[in-house]
Motif scaffolding. Structure first.
Motif, PDB file in Angstrom:
ATOM      1  N   LEU A  65       2.680  -8.705   4.097  1.00  0.00           N
ATOM      2  CA  LEU A  65       3.429  -7.565   3.272  1.00  0.00           C
ATOM      3  C   LEU A  65       2.995  -6.202   3.257  1.00  0.00           C
ATOM      4  O   LEU A  65       1.631  -6.278   2.896  1.00  0.00           O
ATOM      5  CB  LEU A  65       3.574  -8.421   1.967  1.00  0.00           C
ATOM      6  N   VAL A  66       3.829  -5.132   3.172  1.00  0.00           N
ATOM      7  CA  VAL A  66       3.250  -3.852   3.091  1.00  0.00           C
ATOM      8  C   VAL A  66       3.911  -3.136   1.883  1.00  0.00           C
ATOM      9  O   VAL A  66       5.189  -3.317   1.962  1.00  0.00           O
ATOM     10  CB  VAL A  66       3.359  -2.938   4.269  1.00  0.00           C
ATOM     11  N   ARG A  67       3.127  -2.719   0.703  1.00  0.00           N
ATOM     12  CA  ARG A  67       3.869  -2.029  -0.241  1.00  0.00           C
ATOM     13  C   ARG A  67       3.398  -0.631  -0.077  1.00  0.00           C
ATOM     14  O   ARG A  67       2.010  -0.382  -0.111  1.00  0.00           O
ATOM     15  CB  ARG A  67       3.219  -2.424  -1.561  1.00  0.00           C
ATOM     16  N   ASP A  68       4.168   0.466   0.045  1.00  0.00           N
ATOM     17  CA  ASP A  68       3.927   1.730   0.339  1.00  0.00           C
ATOM     18  C   ASP A  68       4.427   2.480  -0.816  1.00  0.00           C
ATOM     19  O   ASP A  68       5.388   2.890  -1.056  1.00  0.00           O
ATOM     20  CB  ASP A  68       4.422   2.399   1.612  1.00  0.00           C
ATOM     21  N   ILE A  72       8.738   1.631  -1.602  1.00  0.00           N
ATOM     22  CA  ILE A  72       9.102   0.549  -0.710  1.00  0.00           C
ATOM     23  C   ILE A  72       8.245  -0.304  -0.535  1.00  0.00           C
ATOM     24  O   ILE A  72       7.004  -0.538  -0.427  1.00  0.00           O
ATOM     25  CB  ILE A  72       9.603   1.066   0.580  1.00  0.00           C
ATOM     26  N   TYR A  73       8.785  -1.622  -0.192  1.00  0.00           N
ATOM     27  CA  TYR A  73       7.958  -2.847   0.118  1.00  0.00           C
ATOM     28  C   TYR A  73       8.701  -3.363   1.389  1.00  0.00           C
ATOM     29  O   TYR A  73       9.731  -3.407   1.674  1.00  0.00           O
ATOM     30  CB  TYR A  73       7.902  -3.835  -0.740  1.00  0.00           C
ATOM     31  N   PRO A 121      12.362   3.899 -11.742  1.00  0.00           N
ATOM     32  CA  PRO A 121      12.288   4.634 -10.662  1.00  0.00           C
ATOM     33  C   PRO A 121      10.529   4.684 -10.348  1.00  0.00           C
ATOM     34  O   PRO A 121      10.021   5.189  -9.251  1.00  0.00           O
ATOM     35  CB  PRO A 121      12.654   6.168 -10.726  1.00  0.00           C
ATOM     36  N   ARG A 122       9.729   4.375 -11.525  1.00  0.00           N
ATOM     37  CA  ARG A 122       8.270   4.449 -11.367  1.00  0.00           C
ATOM     38  C   ARG A 122       7.842   3.049 -11.165  1.00  0.00           C
ATOM     39  O   ARG A 122       6.381   3.066 -11.622  1.00  0.00           O
ATOM     40  CB  ARG A 122       8.015   4.978 -12.655  1.00  0.00           C
ATOM     41  N   LEU A 123       8.370   2.136 -11.073  1.00  0.00           N
ATOM     42  CA  LEU A 123       7.724   0.838 -10.981  1.00  0.00           C
ATOM     43  C   LEU A 123       6.602   0.739  -9.857  1.00  0.00           C
ATOM     44  O   LEU A 123       5.431  -0.096  -9.965  1.00  0.00           O
ATOM     45  CB  LEU A 123       8.646  -0.373 -10.535  1.00  0.00           C
ATOM     46  N   TYR A 124       6.580   1.814  -8.875  1.00  0.00           N
ATOM     47  CA  TYR A 124       5.706   1.807  -7.818  1.00  0.00           C
ATOM     48  C   TYR A 124       4.647   2.972  -8.217  1.00  0.00           C
ATOM     49  O   TYR A 124       3.957   3.429  -7.222  1.00  0.00           O
ATOM     50  CB  TYR A 124       6.093   1.869  -6.613  1.00  0.00           C
TER      51      TYR A 124
END
Ligand SMILES: Cc1cc2nc3c(=O)[nH]c(=O)nc-3n(C[C@H](O)[C@H](O)[C@H](O)COP(=O)(O)OP(=O)(O)OC[C@H]3O[C@@H](n4cnc5c(N)ncnc54)[C@H](O)[C@@H]3O)c2cc1C
Length: 805
Positions: free
Chosen positions: A245-248, A253-254, A400-403
């Motif tokens: 799994l990649v989270r950028d 995005i994931y 929008p700021r969850l990441y």
């Protein structure tokens, strides 16, 4: 369906089923779960199933860890496949702020013993050959992360729950909840009523509606979330190993492998709230309409990072509703102000957390205390200000700021202000830069002119440093004023007040009028529950002050323990009384000039309380403070706050009275080794492990005494110490591992820079053999080990001469 149960769990999504499963597994009889449709029919069935250890919070990470451990053994236990794949996961960074965040997470994860490591862009490319690593700096890699089938885990836990005797009723809707005359809950359903001792609200998307059945308003609103499954990709089909799994997060995005292809999930720039006024009762197992235009930019981000997606068609676009709370973390635990009603809702990452929270919440319900500190998800972290409208505005900023880069000091403007003390306008005029604490606007620091009116958030020292330094020096040399009106204040009175308070705290309740005592409240195991200060006003009347953010938590605990005979009366004074802290060597002169009355050391000694006129306002003044200088806490009627302020300012002119903020207070309390609630004082520590052991009076009965007696007999295994660190530009903050050589021997509970002593300071817990002053250890900050030395506490004014001057 049963008509009598011990506990009714409302909601058959991953969370509710996990709670029921664990309650039944750990031995409770008569566990009943009610689901209005099929199991999983809310958010659960649509979830992508990503299950990773990553969370910005130390305790939430532990919940995630527990989930993964549970999912890995569920199939063996129940025979139901859960589709667990160990894939590993990568979180990337493409800017310095993100690298700091990863540094924080790396160090925090090491405290938990997690398998996590840094990876270079070359290593990322090796781990995920389909990825374009252009522009990335590095990443963190958790090899043991994975994904799971959300339906599979829910069904497996429901099989487990039934095997352990739980009853699961589908196609049954809870329509109302009442209290019976005998103080039980009466849960009404469309198939009949059930009487029970406990209710758990695990109603997911309908959490607010179920809360409203018992008169509560909780901040949880559904928002649409999309993920896209691509057509088969040959390069994926050809692999014999799962892609990680990649989270950028910098592109929000994931991406993870799903069978022979990839899934792209995204948190777009604007949340689409879905039925914000309330999700229709008949909604079940239905996907929402995709809006490709709305997410187009983020699909572009995905294609940039995984160019193969640009050459592959969409197989399916899933859009479903997820609940969002003001900060994205769930609402769990005892529901204020009710007895035996628990929340387990507001989940945005509920698959990752279901297993763990089922385990921990079941323990909390059964034992009365949580096994780990769940404050970061406790629904009582929010007060009445966190209503529907607040959340409606807040999640526009949060989603929008969850990441977004995780820091502790990114004070967002959204949905503010809520609570302001009358002095607010004066603080603003004086250059205050505010933080919001439990809805209150409180100055973090004061800046001059127009520069630095915003803090640069991050884990390193920032643009606030010089202002905080100046405020601390000013308090040390002259006199400062801090508004702490947000303190939680409770008046306890009645013929039974003294005896009852003596049971509620390990400290002896002051026996003389006007005496003040630091009086920690403990849980039944002897661990810290609350940080309370009690002032005896007169026989049968006490004024109790606790941390502002803990208001609901602390008052709930008091309420739950009130005797039923009416001998003790509890009154919330929080919004009626303001509080100013006047501190510094010139504070006595300011108070003498501003008021009427003798404030000499003889007439008004340290640790006492007096009624004094400050200007024309009669105030209750406590001679004590949290910054370790000569000082006073001036409690006053909130409607007279400006009159009190003006009296102090007019008297303080010749002594250069200036306001100071929360950051300066925190810096000074660290230098004094004063503990902070939920940092040093949490459910993992007892006063015997700290410099507040003197508050424990074992010659009386109190909640938690048996636990402390046992600990005293067995000896403590950890002790609070103060460490001075050799830091350059980043100070410890909390959750930093403490090393002896290569071995992690403890963890910091808080830290920062002490401007009066000009040292980087950490407080933390280590085994007794490392507590001697002079012991050389290391504290890891942002992934870098700093030399640190144990010093005797407190660092500043060890004999308390300044406070007692
Ligand atoms: C597209 C999408 C992708 C996602 N991806 C992930 C992911 O990769 N990882 C992750 O961790 N999370 C993910 N999530 C989030 C996750 O699905 C939710 O956080 C989780 O399912 C919440 O579970 P829950 O049990 O709290 O709520 P729900 O699944 O909504 O369950 C609540 C249940 O309560 C029932 N109920 C409500 N009111 C009543 C009543 N009055 N009487 C009886 N029954 C009632 C409902 O019918 C429902 O079945 C995703 C969600 C979506 C939509």
């Amino acid at each position: 369906m049963k008509t009598q149960a011990r506990v009714v769990v409302i909601g058959g999504g991953a969370i509710g089923v996990s709670v029921a499963y664990h309650l039944a597994k750990y031995g409770w009889q008569d566990v009943v779960l009610i689901e209005k449709h099929e199991l999983t029919s809310g958010s659960t069935w649509m979830a992508a199933g990503n299950c990773s250890f990553f969370h910005g919070n130390y305790y939430c990470t532990q919940v995630n860890m527990k989930s993964i451990a549970i999912y890995k053994q569920l199939e063996d236990e129940t025979g139901q496949s859960v589709g667990w794949h160990t894939t590993g996961s990568i979180r990337t960074a493409d800017n310095p702020g993100r690298m700091e965040e990863l540094g924080y997470v790396y160090s925090m994860n090491r405290c938990l013993g997690l398998n996590v490591d840094w990876v270079t862009t070359e290593q990322i490319k090796e781990l995920h050959p389909l990825m374009n690593v252009e522009g990335l700096t590095a990443g963190l890699y958790w090899p043991d992360d994975g994904d799971v089938d959300p339906n599979g885990i829910t069904m497996a836990m429901s099989i487990g729950a039934k095997r352990h005797g739980a009853e699961i009723n589908t196609h049954t809707q809870v329509t109302g909840i009442d209290r019976t005359a005998s103080n039980e809950w009466l849960v009404h359903t469309d198939k009949g009523d059930i009487t029970c001792e406990y209710v758990v609200n695990a109603a997911g998307l309908w959490g607010p509606e179920v809360a409203a059945m018992v008169g509560l308003e909780i901040p949880s609103i559904a928002g649409e979330h999309s993920h896209i499954l691509f057509e088969a990709i040959d390069a994926v089909v050809d692999r014999d190993k799962y892609l990680p799994l990649v989270r950028d997060p910098d592109r929000s995005i994931y991406i993870r492998q799903e069978m022979d292809s990839l899934i792209l999930g995204l948190y777009e720039g604007k949340v689409k709230q879905w039925n914000p006024k309330g999700v229709p009762w008949d909604y079940a197992q239905t996907e929402l309409q995709p809006d490709i235009d709305h997410i187009a930019d983020f699909i572009e981000h995905g294609i940039h990072r995984f160019p193969i997606m640009g050459e592959t068609g969409f197989k399916h676009v899933t859009v479903g509703p997820i609940t969002y709370t003001p900060n994205g973390d769930p609402l769990v635990g005892p529901a204020y102000p009710l007895r035996n009603f628990f929340h387990a809702c507001g989940y945005s990452f509920g698959i990752t957390q279901a297993g763990g929270i089922g385990h921990y919440l079941a323990g909390w319900i059964m034992n009365g205390e949580p096994e780990i500190d769940l404050w970061s998800m406790d629904s009582r972290r929010y007060g009445s200000y966190a209503n529907w409208a607040y959340n409606h505005e807040k999640i526009e900023d949060t989603y929008p700021r969850l990441y977004a880069v995780i820091t502790w000091n990114d004070w967002r403007d959204a949905a503010r202000p809520n609570r302001t003390a009358p002095i607010y306008a004066h603080q603003k005029q004086a250059g205050a830069v505010f933080g919001d604490y439990y809805g209150w606007e409180c100055p973090n620091y004061f800046c001059d002119g127009s520069s630095d009116t915003r803090e640069n958030p991050g884990w390193k020292r920032n643009n606030t440093f010089k202002y905080v330094a100046a405020e601390c020096r000013h308090v040390m040399n002259s006199v400062g004023l801090l508004d702490l009106s947000r303190f939680a204040k409770t008046r306890i009175s009645g013929p039974g007040a003294e005896a009852w308070l003596n049971r509620m705290t390990c400290q002896k309740v002051p026996a003389a009028d006007g005496r003040i005592a630091l009086s920690p409240m403990l849980d039944h195991n002897g661990n810290f529950k609350s940080d309370m200060t009690i002032t005896r006003i007169k026989a049968g009347e006490y004024f109790c002050v606790t941390a502002s953010v803990g208001k609901r938590h602390d008052q709930h605990w008091l309420m739950e323990n009130l005797p039923g005979d009416g001998s003790v009366c509890m009154e919330d004074m929080t919004y009626r009384q303001g509080c100013f802290v006047l501190a510094g060597p010139r504070s006595r002169e300011v108070l003498a000039k501003a008021g009427y009355g003798d404030v000499s050391n003889e007439a008004f000694p340290f640790g006492t309380c007096r009624e004094i006129y400050v200007g024309r306002t009669k105030c209750r003044v406590n001679r004590m403070n949290y910054v370790g200088e000569l000082g006073y806490e001036i409690f006053h009627p909130i409607e007279s706050q400006i009159a009190v302020y003006e009296a102090l300012v007019s008297a303080g002119g010749e002594f250069d009275l200036k306001m100071f903020g929360m950051y300066a207070m925190d810096s000074m309390r660290l230098e004094k080794g004063y503990m902070a609630w939920k940092s040093e004082m949490n459910v993992h520590h007892t006063p015997l492990e700290t410099n507040a052991a003197w508050t424990v009076k074992l010659d009386k009965d109190f909640i938690g005494r048996a636990g402390l007696e046992k600990q005293k007999k067995d000896g403590i295994s950890r002790q609070l110490v103060c460490l001075v660190c050799t830091a350059e530009d980043a100070d410890p903050w909390g959750y930093n591992p403490i090393f002896n050589g290569e071995q992690i021997v403890g963890m910091t509970s808080s830290g920062g820079y002490g401007h009066r002593v000009e040292k980087s300071i950490a407080l933390g817990y280590v085994p007794p053999e490392f507590t001697a002053p002079g012991t050389k250890l290391e504290v890891e900050v942002l992934g870098k080990k700093l030399p640190a030395e144990v010093v005797s506490m407190p660092l500043y004014d060890p004999k308390n001469e300044r406070m007692k001057a």
